[in-house]
Design an enzyme around this catalytic site. Structure first.
Site, PDB file in Angstrom:
ATOM      1  N   HIS A 178       5.700  -4.301  -0.262  1.00  0.00           N
ATOM      2  CA  HIS A 178       6.956  -4.106   0.458  1.00  0.00           C
ATOM      3  C   HIS A 178       8.029  -4.991  -0.167  1.00  0.00           C
ATOM      4  O   HIS A 178       7.719  -5.949  -0.886  1.00  0.00           O
ATOM      5  CB  HIS A 178       6.738  -4.474   1.938  1.00  0.00           C
ATOM      6  N   THR A 180       9.668  -7.322   0.884  1.00  0.00           N
ATOM      7  CA  THR A 180       9.616  -8.735   1.274  1.00  0.00           C
ATOM      8  C   THR A 180       8.499  -9.505   0.579  1.00  0.00           C
ATOM      9  O   THR A 180       8.378 -10.714   0.774  1.00  0.00           O
ATOM     10  CB  THR A 180       9.424  -8.871   2.788  1.00  0.00           C
ATOM     11  N   LYS A 181       7.678  -8.813  -0.203  1.00  0.00           N
ATOM     12  CA  LYS A 181       6.515  -9.462  -0.803  1.00  0.00           C
ATOM     13  C   LYS A 181       6.834 -10.043  -2.176  1.00  0.00           C
ATOM     14  O   LYS A 181       7.860  -9.770  -2.772  1.00  0.00           O
ATOM     15  CB  LYS A 181       5.355  -8.463  -0.886  1.00  0.00           C
ATOM     16  N   ASN A 182       5.897 -10.830  -2.706  1.00  0.00           N
ATOM     17  CA  ASN A 182       6.101 -11.514  -3.990  1.00  0.00           C
ATOM     18  C   ASN A 182       6.352 -10.539  -5.124  1.00  0.00           C
ATOM     19  O   ASN A 182       7.097 -10.831  -6.061  1.00  0.00           O
ATOM     20  CB  ASN A 182       4.887 -12.370  -4.320  1.00  0.00           C
TER      21      ASN A 182
END
Length: 376
Positions: A178, A180-182
């Site tokens: 997503h 928002t992930k790294n």
């Protein structure tokens, strides 16, 4: 304004997306999807990785492969995203919520066994903030009670437990990509499979119930509908976006870890004075700096802290509302034992900005304002 999150971007994403378009193969399982799958398999030493449209869908696939059905029970923390429970509720199962550890915010492994019943089918540890649950204990419980372990490793790519990649210790693991992930593909995820006996079934479920994957490998001369399934394949354009970041995964990881260490060092004086709490990384765990959070004294103090930071152009946020307190959680699940820490700790937690393009100067400004709030 220092925002909470900016999706990762390396500069190669549009080039690779153009490559996918020019190859005239933009649906699922194109060249970039295969590259991403192979990279994850090699980096995590997993038997099989299948890129999916989301971590939610990866977890749903795991629930299908585990043959979770009506009346089954699945043990998990209440402090997690709704998808962790939804994947099993959709199969008619009951999420059994167990309290968390206050140090890591992870499932308390010492409380799991008491929640096991004859209906228990699986344990779902959630590796919060990319920090591992106590997997040796969890796997021991699972073996003795003949349970499957499905790791919600949504936040945990590049994290390890005693040298093993998170998502590869249990029977199945699920990553999230997503925004928002790294590492991101906008919306996306991956299912990690450890036992080869599940691979063919997983490919069929992911390909709308057809044996299309075998057809493309030249194993059969035509494909057909052989089982139930759905469409869990991401577009190869999404995979192309992700590939640009996986190529630079080590660089991105190192930068995030440096920011995390800077946060920790600069906020340590507040911890030493007992004004707030900082994250705990247990021995044997290597994390991926997915987030940096602090814990205020209580909900009231956290509310004032968030407001103060926003007044100073810093967007900081809290996290999950415990699932067992939500309307759907009350309807579909149950909490086993006492809620000693889940609600209390969730009300104290405050997440500070953390993303690839965040600078050391911005971190210093943020930590300075946190200190100012606490009059230090």
């Amino acid at each position: 304004m220092i925002v909470f999150n900016v999706p990762p971007y390396t500069g190669r994403e549009l080039h690779y997306i153009s490559e996918a378009v020019e190859a005239q193969k933009i649906c699922g399982d194109g060249a970039f999807t295969k590259r991403c799958n192979e990279w994850i398999e090699q980096r995590t030493d997993t038997k099989k990785c299948l890129l999916t449209t989301s971590c939610t869908h990866a977890t749903e696939l795991a629930a299908l492969l585990a043959q979770v059905g009506p009346g089954d029970e699945v043990i998990m923390p209440s402090f997690t995203f709704v998808s962790t429970a939804d994947a099993f509720v959709l199969r008619g199962a009951v999420p059994v919520f167990v309290d968390i550890r206050p140090d890591t915010m992870n499932l308390d492994e010492t409380l799991i066994e008491a929640a096991v019943t004859e209906r228990t089918k699986a344990i779902v540890p959630v590796h919060y903030a990319g920090v591992a649950c106590e997997m040796d204990t969890i796997m021991d419980i699972a073996r003795r009670h003949h349970l499957l372990v499905i790791e919600d490793a949504a936040q945990a790519i590049m994290s390890t437990y005693k040298g093993k990649a998170l998502g590869t210790i249990g029977d199945f693991g699920a990553f999230s990509f997503h925004e928002t992930k790294n590492y991101s593909m906008g919306e996306g995820g991956a299912l990690l499979i450890q036992d080869e006996k599940y691979v063919e079934e997983a490919e069929i479920l992911r390909e709308k119930g057809t044996n299309r994957s075998k057809f493309f490998r030249g194993q059969i001369d035509k494909y057909t509908w052989v089982n139930y399934g759905s469409s869990y394949l991401p577009s190869d354009m999404n995979a192309a976006y992700l590939w640009a970041q996986l190529e630079m995964a080590d660089e991105i990881n190192a930068h995030r870890l440096a920011l995390w260490e800077q946060y920790y060092e600069q906020l340590m004086p507040l911890k030493e004075r007992g004004l707030l709490e900082l994250p705990v990384i247990p021995e044997g765990c290597v994390h991926n700096a997915h987030m940096f959070y602090i814990k205020a004294k209580d909900l009231e103090e956290r509310t004032r802290l968030l407001a103060f930071l926003k007044e100073n152009d810093i967007l900081s946020v809290f996290h999950y509302i415990p699932l067992h307190t939500a309307p759907a959680g009350e309807r579909f699940g149950r909490f086993h034992g006492e809620d000693r820490f889940t609600t209390r700790e969730s009300e104290r937690l405050c997440r500070l900005p953390m993303f690839y393009r965040l600078t050391a100067e911005e971190v210093s400004y943020i930590t300075g304002k946190v200190k100012e709030f606490y009059h230090l």
